[in-house]
Write a protein that holds these residues in place. Structure first.
Motif, mmCIF file in Angstrom:
data_model
loop_
_atom_site.group_PDB
_atom_site.id
_atom_site.type_symbol
_atom_site.label_atom_id
_atom_site.label_comp_id
_atom_site.label_asym_id
_atom_site.label_seq_id
_atom_site.Cartn_x
_atom_site.Cartn_y
_atom_site.Cartn_z
ATOM 1 N N GLN A 64 55.125 -12.947 22.256
ATOM 2 C CA GLN A 64 54.407 -12.442 23.430
ATOM 3 C C GLN A 64 54.121 -13.564 24.431
ATOM 4 O O GLN A 64 54.141 -13.338 25.644
ATOM 5 N N SER B 187 61.364 -7.013 28.184
ATOM 6 C CA SER B 187 60.142 -6.583 28.863
ATOM 7 C C SER B 187 58.932 -6.886 27.978
ATOM 8 O O SER B 187 59.063 -7.163 26.774
ATOM 9 N N ASP B 188 57.750 -6.814 28.570
ATOM 10 C CA ASP B 188 56.530 -7.019 27.781
ATOM 11 C C ASP B 188 56.412 -5.964 26.680
ATOM 12 O O ASP B 188 55.941 -6.261 25.573
ATOM 13 N N ASP B 189 56.844 -4.742 26.951
ATOM 14 C CA ASP B 189 56.806 -3.695 25.930
ATOM 15 C C ASP B 189 57.675 -4.046 24.737
ATOM 16 O O ASP B 189 57.304 -3.791 23.588
ATOM 17 N N ARG C 284 58.500 -7.138 23.797
ATOM 18 C CA ARG C 284 57.855 -8.267 23.111
ATOM 19 C C ARG C 284 56.632 -7.809 22.303
ATOM 20 O O ARG C 284 56.327 -8.391 21.259
ATOM 21 N N ASP C 285 55.971 -6.769 22.768
ATOM 22 C CA ASP C 285 54.766 -6.292 22.094
ATOM 23 C C ASP C 285 55.068 -5.468 20.837
ATOM 24 O O ASP C 285 54.145 -5.055 20.132
ATOM 25 N N ALA D 180 56.615 -14.396 27.452
ATOM 26 C CA ALA D 180 56.910 -13.309 28.388
ATOM 27 C C ALA D 180 57.611 -13.835 29.634
ATOM 28 O O ALA D 180 57.262 -14.893 30.162
#
Length: 324
Positions: free
Chosen positions: A233, A214-216, A218-219, A236
């Protein structure tokens, strides 16, 4: 009477010789798998290499045609354990002080010799990480990829492995979801992303466990360094391989498995089975249609744990959406 006794004794000797011969023949025919556990590191129930290797070896005891030799606490002093090995698997700490790069490259040359003979090779969890200028080229040759600091990342997240490829290593494995320190954005041979099966320079590459962070996730934060990295990031939405296999031109097989951080994950049947299958497959032993059957009890999970200081701080965890 003496003659009768002599005949009976002679018959017993013949029977014993036949039994011993059959036993020796069976042992000689068995494929040999050596699994090396690294030295203790990390807090309790993490990086339990010694306990994990012994647990996996016990789960493989009933596999026909396979001899499993566990090696504890790092590279063995007696290297004769490697004689006639069909596969050698490393479950240990990696990076700049990786066991395989010690002795000024002697061990790397030795493993290269094994690979040239078609010996299978596997690396698990931190053992997948090497410094590129120390052993990057070798890892690409042996197993098709490796973790590279600041290129790859290592968040703790909970992916769902919803789709599994048709491959012996996935035999009997059902889709599963599990929390672990799953590395991704691995440095793969030929510069490939690693989420598709393909052949590169006579090496057959196959992703085994694929999930989309998820983006979370990756962040960040990642375990170390904390990140985030802009190139992670920027990818994504891309599926990432966290376990893969290769079939090399020399006839040998290799695999990388980036999980294995949390010891208690071995209680998960599908997580355990995909690794057991990979171990057996790497040694050129046929994996059953339903995979390697095994059960793990609470007492097995508690056995052989390293003595470590209690954990003071819990790691940050990224929950992964179940829609993957």
């Amino acid at each position: 009477m003496n003659r009768t006794f002599a005949l009976v004794a002679f018959a017993i000797v013949l029977l014993l010789n036949g039994f011993l011969s059959d036993t020796t023949s069976h042992a000689a025919d068995a494929h040999k798998l050596v699994i090396i556990a690294g030295k203790p590191s990390h807090p309790p129930r993490m990086h339990e290499f010694n306990a994990g290797v012994q647990l996996l070896a016990k789960c493989l005891e009933s596999v026909d045609g396979l001899e499993v030799v566990p090696v504890l606490n790092g590279w063995p002093q007696d290297e004769s354990v490697f004689d006639d090995a069909d596969s050698v698997v490393f479950y240990m700490d990696g990076g700049r002080r990786h066991e395989i790069v010690q002795e000024e490259g002697r061990r790397l040359k030795l493993i290269d010799e094994w690979a040239e003979r078609g010996v299978g090779l596997g690396f698990m969890h931190f053992g997948v990480e090497v410094v590129a200028d120390q052993a990057g080229a070798e890892m690409l040759r042996w197993i098709g990829g490796h973790y590279e600091n600041a290129f790859s990342c290592n968040p703790i997240w909970e992916p769902t492995f919803a789709v599994l490829p048709d491959h012996p290593v996935t035999n009997g494995v059902k889709p599963f979801q599990i929390l672990d320190e799953w590395y991704f954005n691995i440095r793969f041979l030929g510069g490939i992303v690693g989420n598709d099966a393909q052949s590169i320079k006579d090496t057959k590459f196959q992703p085994i466990l694929l999930a989309t962070p998820s983006d979370d996730v990756r962040d960040g934060t990642y375990v170390y360094p904390k990140g985030p990295y802009s190139h992670i990031q920027a990818s994504a939405g891309r599926a990432e391989a966290v376990m893969w296999t290769v079939e090399r031109a020399d006839g040998g097989r290799g695999f990388g498995f980036t999980g294995g951080h949390f010891h208690d994950n071995w209680a998960n049947d599908d997580y355990r089975k995909v690794v057991l299958n990979a171990l057996v497959w790497s040694a050129q032993v046929e994996v059953p249609e339903n995979g390697i059957a095994s059960t793990v009890s609470d007492s097995m999970l508690e056995a052989n744990l390293d003595k470590k200081a209690p954990q003071k701080k819990k790691p940050k965890v990224k929950k992964q959406a179940k829609s993957e």
